[in-house]
Design a protein around this motif. Structure first.
Motif, short mmCIF file in Angstrom:
data_model
loop_
_atom_site.label_atom_id
_atom_site.label_comp_id
_atom_site.label_asym_id
_atom_site.label_seq_id
_atom_site.Cartn_x
_atom_site.Cartn_y
_atom_site.Cartn_z
N GLY A 1 0.72 -1.24 -0.03
CA GLY A 1 0.01 0.04 -0.03
C GLY A 1 0.77 1.09 0.04
N THR A 2 2.14 1.21 0.04
CA THR A 2 2.95 2.38 0.19
C THR A 2 3.47 2.64 -1.24
N ASP A 3 3.80 3.73 -1.47
CA ASP A 3 4.33 4.25 -2.94
C ASP A 3 5.79 3.89 -2.71
N ASP A 4 6.10 3.82 -4.17
CA ASP A 4 7.87 3.43 -4.35
C ASP A 4 8.31 5.00 -4.77
N TYR A 5 9.06 5.48 -3.94
CA TYR A 5 9.65 6.84 -4.24
C TYR A 5 11.19 6.67 -4.84
N THR A 6 11.67 5.34 -5.31
CA THR A 6 12.81 5.30 -5.79
C THR A 6 12.86 5.00 -7.37
N LEU A 7 13.37 5.88 -8.00
CA LEU A 7 13.45 5.61 -9.62
C LEU A 7 14.83 5.14 -9.99
N MET A 8 14.63 3.92 -10.92
CA MET A 8 15.92 3.47 -11.24
C MET A 8 16.36 4.24 -12.64
N VAL A 9 17.51 5.03 -12.43
CA VAL A 9 18.08 5.88 -13.34
C VAL A 9 18.67 5.03 -14.72
N ARG A 10 19.34 4.05 -14.12
CA ARG A 10 19.89 3.06 -15.18
C ARG A 10 19.00 2.18 -15.51
N PRO A 11 18.76 1.85 -16.74
CA PRO A 11 17.69 0.86 -17.23
C PRO A 11 17.95 -0.45 -16.72
N THR B 1 23.11 11.06 -21.67
CA THR B 1 22.71 9.62 -21.87
C THR B 1 21.75 9.57 -22.83
N SER B 2 21.76 10.43 -23.81
CA SER B 2 20.54 10.59 -24.73
C SER B 2 19.29 11.21 -24.19
N PHE B 3 18.16 10.38 -23.83
CA PHE B 3 17.21 10.90 -23.35
C PHE B 3 16.76 10.21 -22.21
N LEU B 4 16.80 10.88 -21.03
CA LEU B 4 16.36 10.01 -19.57
C LEU B 4 14.90 10.49 -19.42
N GLU B 5 14.15 9.32 -19.28
CA GLU B 5 12.93 9.64 -18.67
C GLU B 5 12.43 8.20 -17.84
N PHE B 6 11.29 8.35 -17.22
CA PHE B 6 10.72 7.01 -16.58
C PHE B 6 9.40 6.52 -16.94
N PRO C 1 13.33 3.33 -19.61
CA PRO C 1 13.38 2.32 -20.81
C PRO C 1 14.28 2.52 -21.81
N ASN C 2 14.90 3.51 -22.00
CA ASN C 2 16.00 3.77 -22.78
C ASN C 2 17.32 3.42 -22.71
N ILE C 3 17.66 2.14 -23.57
CA ILE C 3 18.91 1.56 -23.34
C ILE C 3 19.22 1.05 -24.95
N PHE C 4 20.40 1.34 -25.35
CA PHE C 4 20.79 0.76 -26.44
C PHE C 4 22.38 0.31 -26.55
N PHE C 5 22.59 -0.97 -27.13
CA PHE C 5 23.78 -1.68 -27.16
C PHE C 5 24.45 -1.58 -28.64
N GLU C 6 25.75 -1.49 -28.51
CA GLU C 6 26.32 -1.65 -29.98
C GLU C 6 27.18 -3.04 -29.86
N ILE C 7 27.35 -3.58 -31.15
CA ILE C 7 28.03 -4.80 -31.07
C ILE C 7 29.19 -4.39 -32.01
N LEU C 8 30.65 -4.53 -31.31
CA LEU C 8 31.77 -4.16 -32.26
C LEU C 8 32.47 -5.43 -32.38
N GLY C 9 33.08 -5.45 -33.44
CA GLY C 9 33.87 -6.70 -33.75
C GLY C 9 35.14 -6.66 -34.69
N THR C 10 35.99 -7.69 -34.68
CA THR C 10 37.01 -7.62 -35.70
C THR C 10 36.61 -8.76 -36.50
N ASN C 11 36.82 -8.82 -37.88
CA ASN C 11 36.45 -9.90 -38.81
C ASN C 11 37.80 -10.57 -39.14
N TYR C 12 37.77 -11.78 -39.41
CA TYR C 12 38.78 -12.79 -39.65
C TYR C 12 39.40 -12.09 -41.02
#
Length: 732
Positions: free
Chosen positions: A54-64, A298-303, A310-321
């Protein structure tokens, strides 16, 4: 809190965050929590904390939310890995990958877990100290595919150590996943690694225009922070980026509250006084923070409504043979929770699953792996054999075609004094062939020059020997019993004959009137002998004592004759040829039979290595090495020459156990037998050019087809419907 507080911004671990979350909920203080992992290790999701219903959650998760499980699962599936090792450092919470391990188990993937200790050098040293050479070779095979859940610093130290100790080869492919990997870390990792490296890290989409990057509404960001080419911006940790944007968001929220004239003054809060009440403006402040977002580092921070970003992006970098051995880094794909993987991780040549590709295959004729099945003048030769069956199955599965030719010098290849390779290996090194296929064993020396698939069959060293010749004995009928037993039987016949004569002489039988007694010693002996060979006798013996004696004698004769008949049948059915050499140890201990192998072959190098290398020294191989090099005539140029020397001379040929077994069971005269090592030393693999784009596709496809079946074979005593070599299954 006593002076009044607007909000809490924390960059701490999960355990400390739980205490602040309880405080924030009790006092209605908006809490912007930025999760910080220890020592730069990958994040794991924080466990849920108990909250009063019944209590409110006052903690916001800044990192996705932590999406590492989803990202690595899709990347591994895209690469088609079936078996790999997952390394994690001591600071990583392994509970964070439970979902990933469950999903790999459901899909039938073979995943091994190994913790990387703080002292990496001691860890690697203990491996060399506790593992045997064969175990190190197998461990080296497993390191070809690995996933690293560790900090960039630990990853760089670990990769440097395994490369320096030669635990990985140029055909390895490792994936490092961590949200916090800077460009400097990426450059160091690529320079320290060999083979192929894939890096997964968090990224923040930024506008290409510098003005748009640095000016956010009514706020101007320092150019050193918003310019991606600036050194300070590249070294800025993700945690600090979120701290910057959190403070910026709170400032904008405070400004918005003042503009709307809905500001509630900050109250003095205390946890000590029982009469202290929560902040009345906390709920309004929390709703305003959730309602508006901010564009920053961090681009756009919202809750969202549940207090997550909800905003998270990954990049996949690599070396080719390639020829540069993977020094060039490029972005292969991106990933986000909404669209998933955007891009392809496959090499260009494999985009169509190898359909339309024509491979040049170099081989060496070696029964039963590669044999010529048809040689018609004016037409290409046709080949058959175990390795050809594997190649045909791969061609049908992947859709490629191939052209096959034999190495010009008919050798597998060895490193020459001038540093060049000859034989099959030389054709691959000089780019005259794409794939090398035959009874090619995977050795550390060869791995330094070409790429190999994972082993598809075990390999061990054996020796081919000629069976002892069978001799014809005209007295074979006497073989079931020893000479002493025959002497006892003859003595028993004489003794019983004398006893029968004495019994009849002391108590002569009653004869009809006018009859003459025939009870003589000669007749008694003849009667006993006749009854022993189950022919009877013509002399009648009617006295009770004589009949009791003959009854016992007949029972004795029945047992002896039955035993002789059974032993004679077994002796004539089963030919017992005793061979003095039954193991490689027996071969190494004796000096009467000369033996050798093919000069400059993998077997020759293996015997030399285990005899001369102090780290692999084996007394058995040391004795074999001395015998092989005792004279110049023991070693041969080709395996066929060694087989001929065994068949027509006094010689033992040390060679590949699978090849020798095939030769033995298919010999027309059944004159060979083989002795092999109990433990497999290495394995067979398909060789490819260094940096080949097919080295990921071919190994993963080997597991998709079953082994072939075989034909007739020669065994002791006759023929069977198949030979053991073709029963050998693939290693999976």
């Amino acid at each position: 809190m006593n002076r009044g507080i607007l909000a809490l911004v924390s960059s701490i671990g999960c355990m400390s965050a739980g205490s602040l979350q309880t405080l924030a909920d009790a006092m209605h203080i908006p809490h912007l929590f930025i999760q910080k992992s220890p020592a730069g290790s990958p994040r794991s999701a924080c466990p849920p904390t108990g909250r009063v219903p019944g209590t409110d959650d006052y903690t916001l998760m800044v990192r996705p939310q932590v999406y590492l499980n989803e990202v690595i699962m899709q990347v591994v599936s895209e690469y088609g890995w079936q078996k790999f090792v997952l390394f994690y450092d001591s600071n990583f919470d392994i509970r964070g990958i439970e979902d990933f391990l469950d999903r790999t188990s459901q899909q039938g993937l073979d995943v091994s877990l190994q913790k990387v200790e703080a002292n990496i050098n001691m860890m690697i040293t203990s491996l060399f100290r506790t593992m045997r050479t064969e175990e190190l070779h197998r461990y080296r095979d497993t390191l070809r595919r690995a996933v690293l859940f560790m900090s960039p610093a630990t990853a760089k130290a670990f990769i440097s150590e395994v490369v320096e100790t030669n635990l990985v080869a140029f055909d390895c492919h490792w994936i490092l996943i961590n949200e916090e990997i800077s460009d400097y870390d990426l450059q160091d990792l690529v320079m320290k690694s060999i083979g192929r490296l894939t890096v997964i890290r968090q990224t923040f989409p930024m506008p290409p225009n510098a003005t748009q990057r640095c000016v956010k509404h009514n706020h101007r960001i320092n150019g050193a922070l918003c310019d991606p080419k600036n050194a300070k911006s590249q070294q800025l940790e993700i945690t600090n980026r979120y701290i910057y944007d959190s403070v910026l968001l709170l400032a904008n929220t405070f400004h918005k509250k003042l503009e709307d004239r809905k500001w509630h003054s900050m109250a003095s809060l205390s946890c000590i006084r029982k009469t202290s009440k929560p902040w009345q403006g906390g709920k309004s402040m929390l709703d305003t923070v959730k309602k508006f977002g901010v564009s920053g580092l961090t681009s756009f921070l919202e809750f969202t409504d549940n207090g997550t970003n909800p905003n998270i992006f990954f990049e996949i970098l690599g070396t080719n043979y390639g020829e540069d051995r993977g020094r060039g880094v490029s972005r292969l794909a991106t990933w986000d929770p909404v669209h998933g993987l955007n891009g392809t991780l496959s090499d260009r040549k494999l985009e169509n699953n190898m359909r339309g590709v024509v491979l040049r295959v170099v081989t060496v004729l070696e029964e039963p792996f590669v044999m010529v099945s048809e040689n018609v003048l004016g037409k290409p030769k046709k080949y058959q054999g175990f390795s050809i069956d594997v190649l045909d199955a791969l061609a049908n599965y992947l859709g490629f075609k191939y052209e096959i030719f034999v190495a010009p010098d008919h050798k597998y290849g060895s490193l020459q004094p001038d540093g060049m390779w000859n034989g099959l290996m030389g054709e691959l090194v000089f780019k005259r062939a794409d794939v090398g296929l035959s009874a090619v064993t995977i050795t550390p020396e060869r791995e330094g020059a070409v790429d190999f698939t994972t082993r598809y069959m075990d390999y061990s060293v054996g020796v081919l020997l000629r069976k002892a010749e069978r001799t014809v004995d005209m007295f074979a009928c006497l073989a079931p019993f020893d000479l002493s037993l025959w002497a006892c039987i003859a003595g028993t016949v004489l003794l019983v004959g004398i006893l029968v004569y004495l019994l009849n002489w002391l108590n002569p039988p009653r004869l009809p009137m006018g009859a003459v007694s025939s009870t003589t010693l000669y007749n008694s002996m003849w009667f006993v002998y006749g009854s022993f060979v189950q022919q009877g006798g013509e002399v009648p013996y009617t006295t009770l004592a004589t009949r009791m004696m003959m009854g016992v004698w007949w029972m004795f004769a029945l047992i002896v004759i039955s035993s002789y008949t059974a032993n004679l049948a077994a002796f004539l059915t089963i030919t017992r040829i005793e061979n003095s050499i039954q193991s490689l140890q027996d071969l190494s201990r004796q000096t009467d039979l000369p033996y050798g192998t093919v000069l400059d072959s993998a077997v020759y190098d293996q015997v030399r290595s285990k005899a001369m290398n102090p780290f692999e020294r084996d007394p058995m191989y040391s004795q074999m090495w001395r015998m092989i090099n005792r004279t110049g005539d023991n070693n041969v140029d080709e395996s066929k020459e060694g087989i001929r020397k065994v068949k027509y001379g006094h010689f033992g040929f040390v060679w590949d156990a699978a090849v020798l077994e095939y030769v033995a069971v298919n010999d027309e005269d059944c004159s060979f037998y083989t002795v092999a090592s109990n433990a497999p030393d290495r394995g067979y693999g398909i060789a490819m050019q260094h940096g080949s784009p097919y080295r990921d596709e071919l190994p993963s496809s080997i597991y998709h087809h079953p082994p072939p079946t075989g034909d007739a074979s020669c065994e002791e005593g006759g023929r069977s419907s198949h030979h053991p070599l073709l029963e050998t299954s693939f290693l999976m």
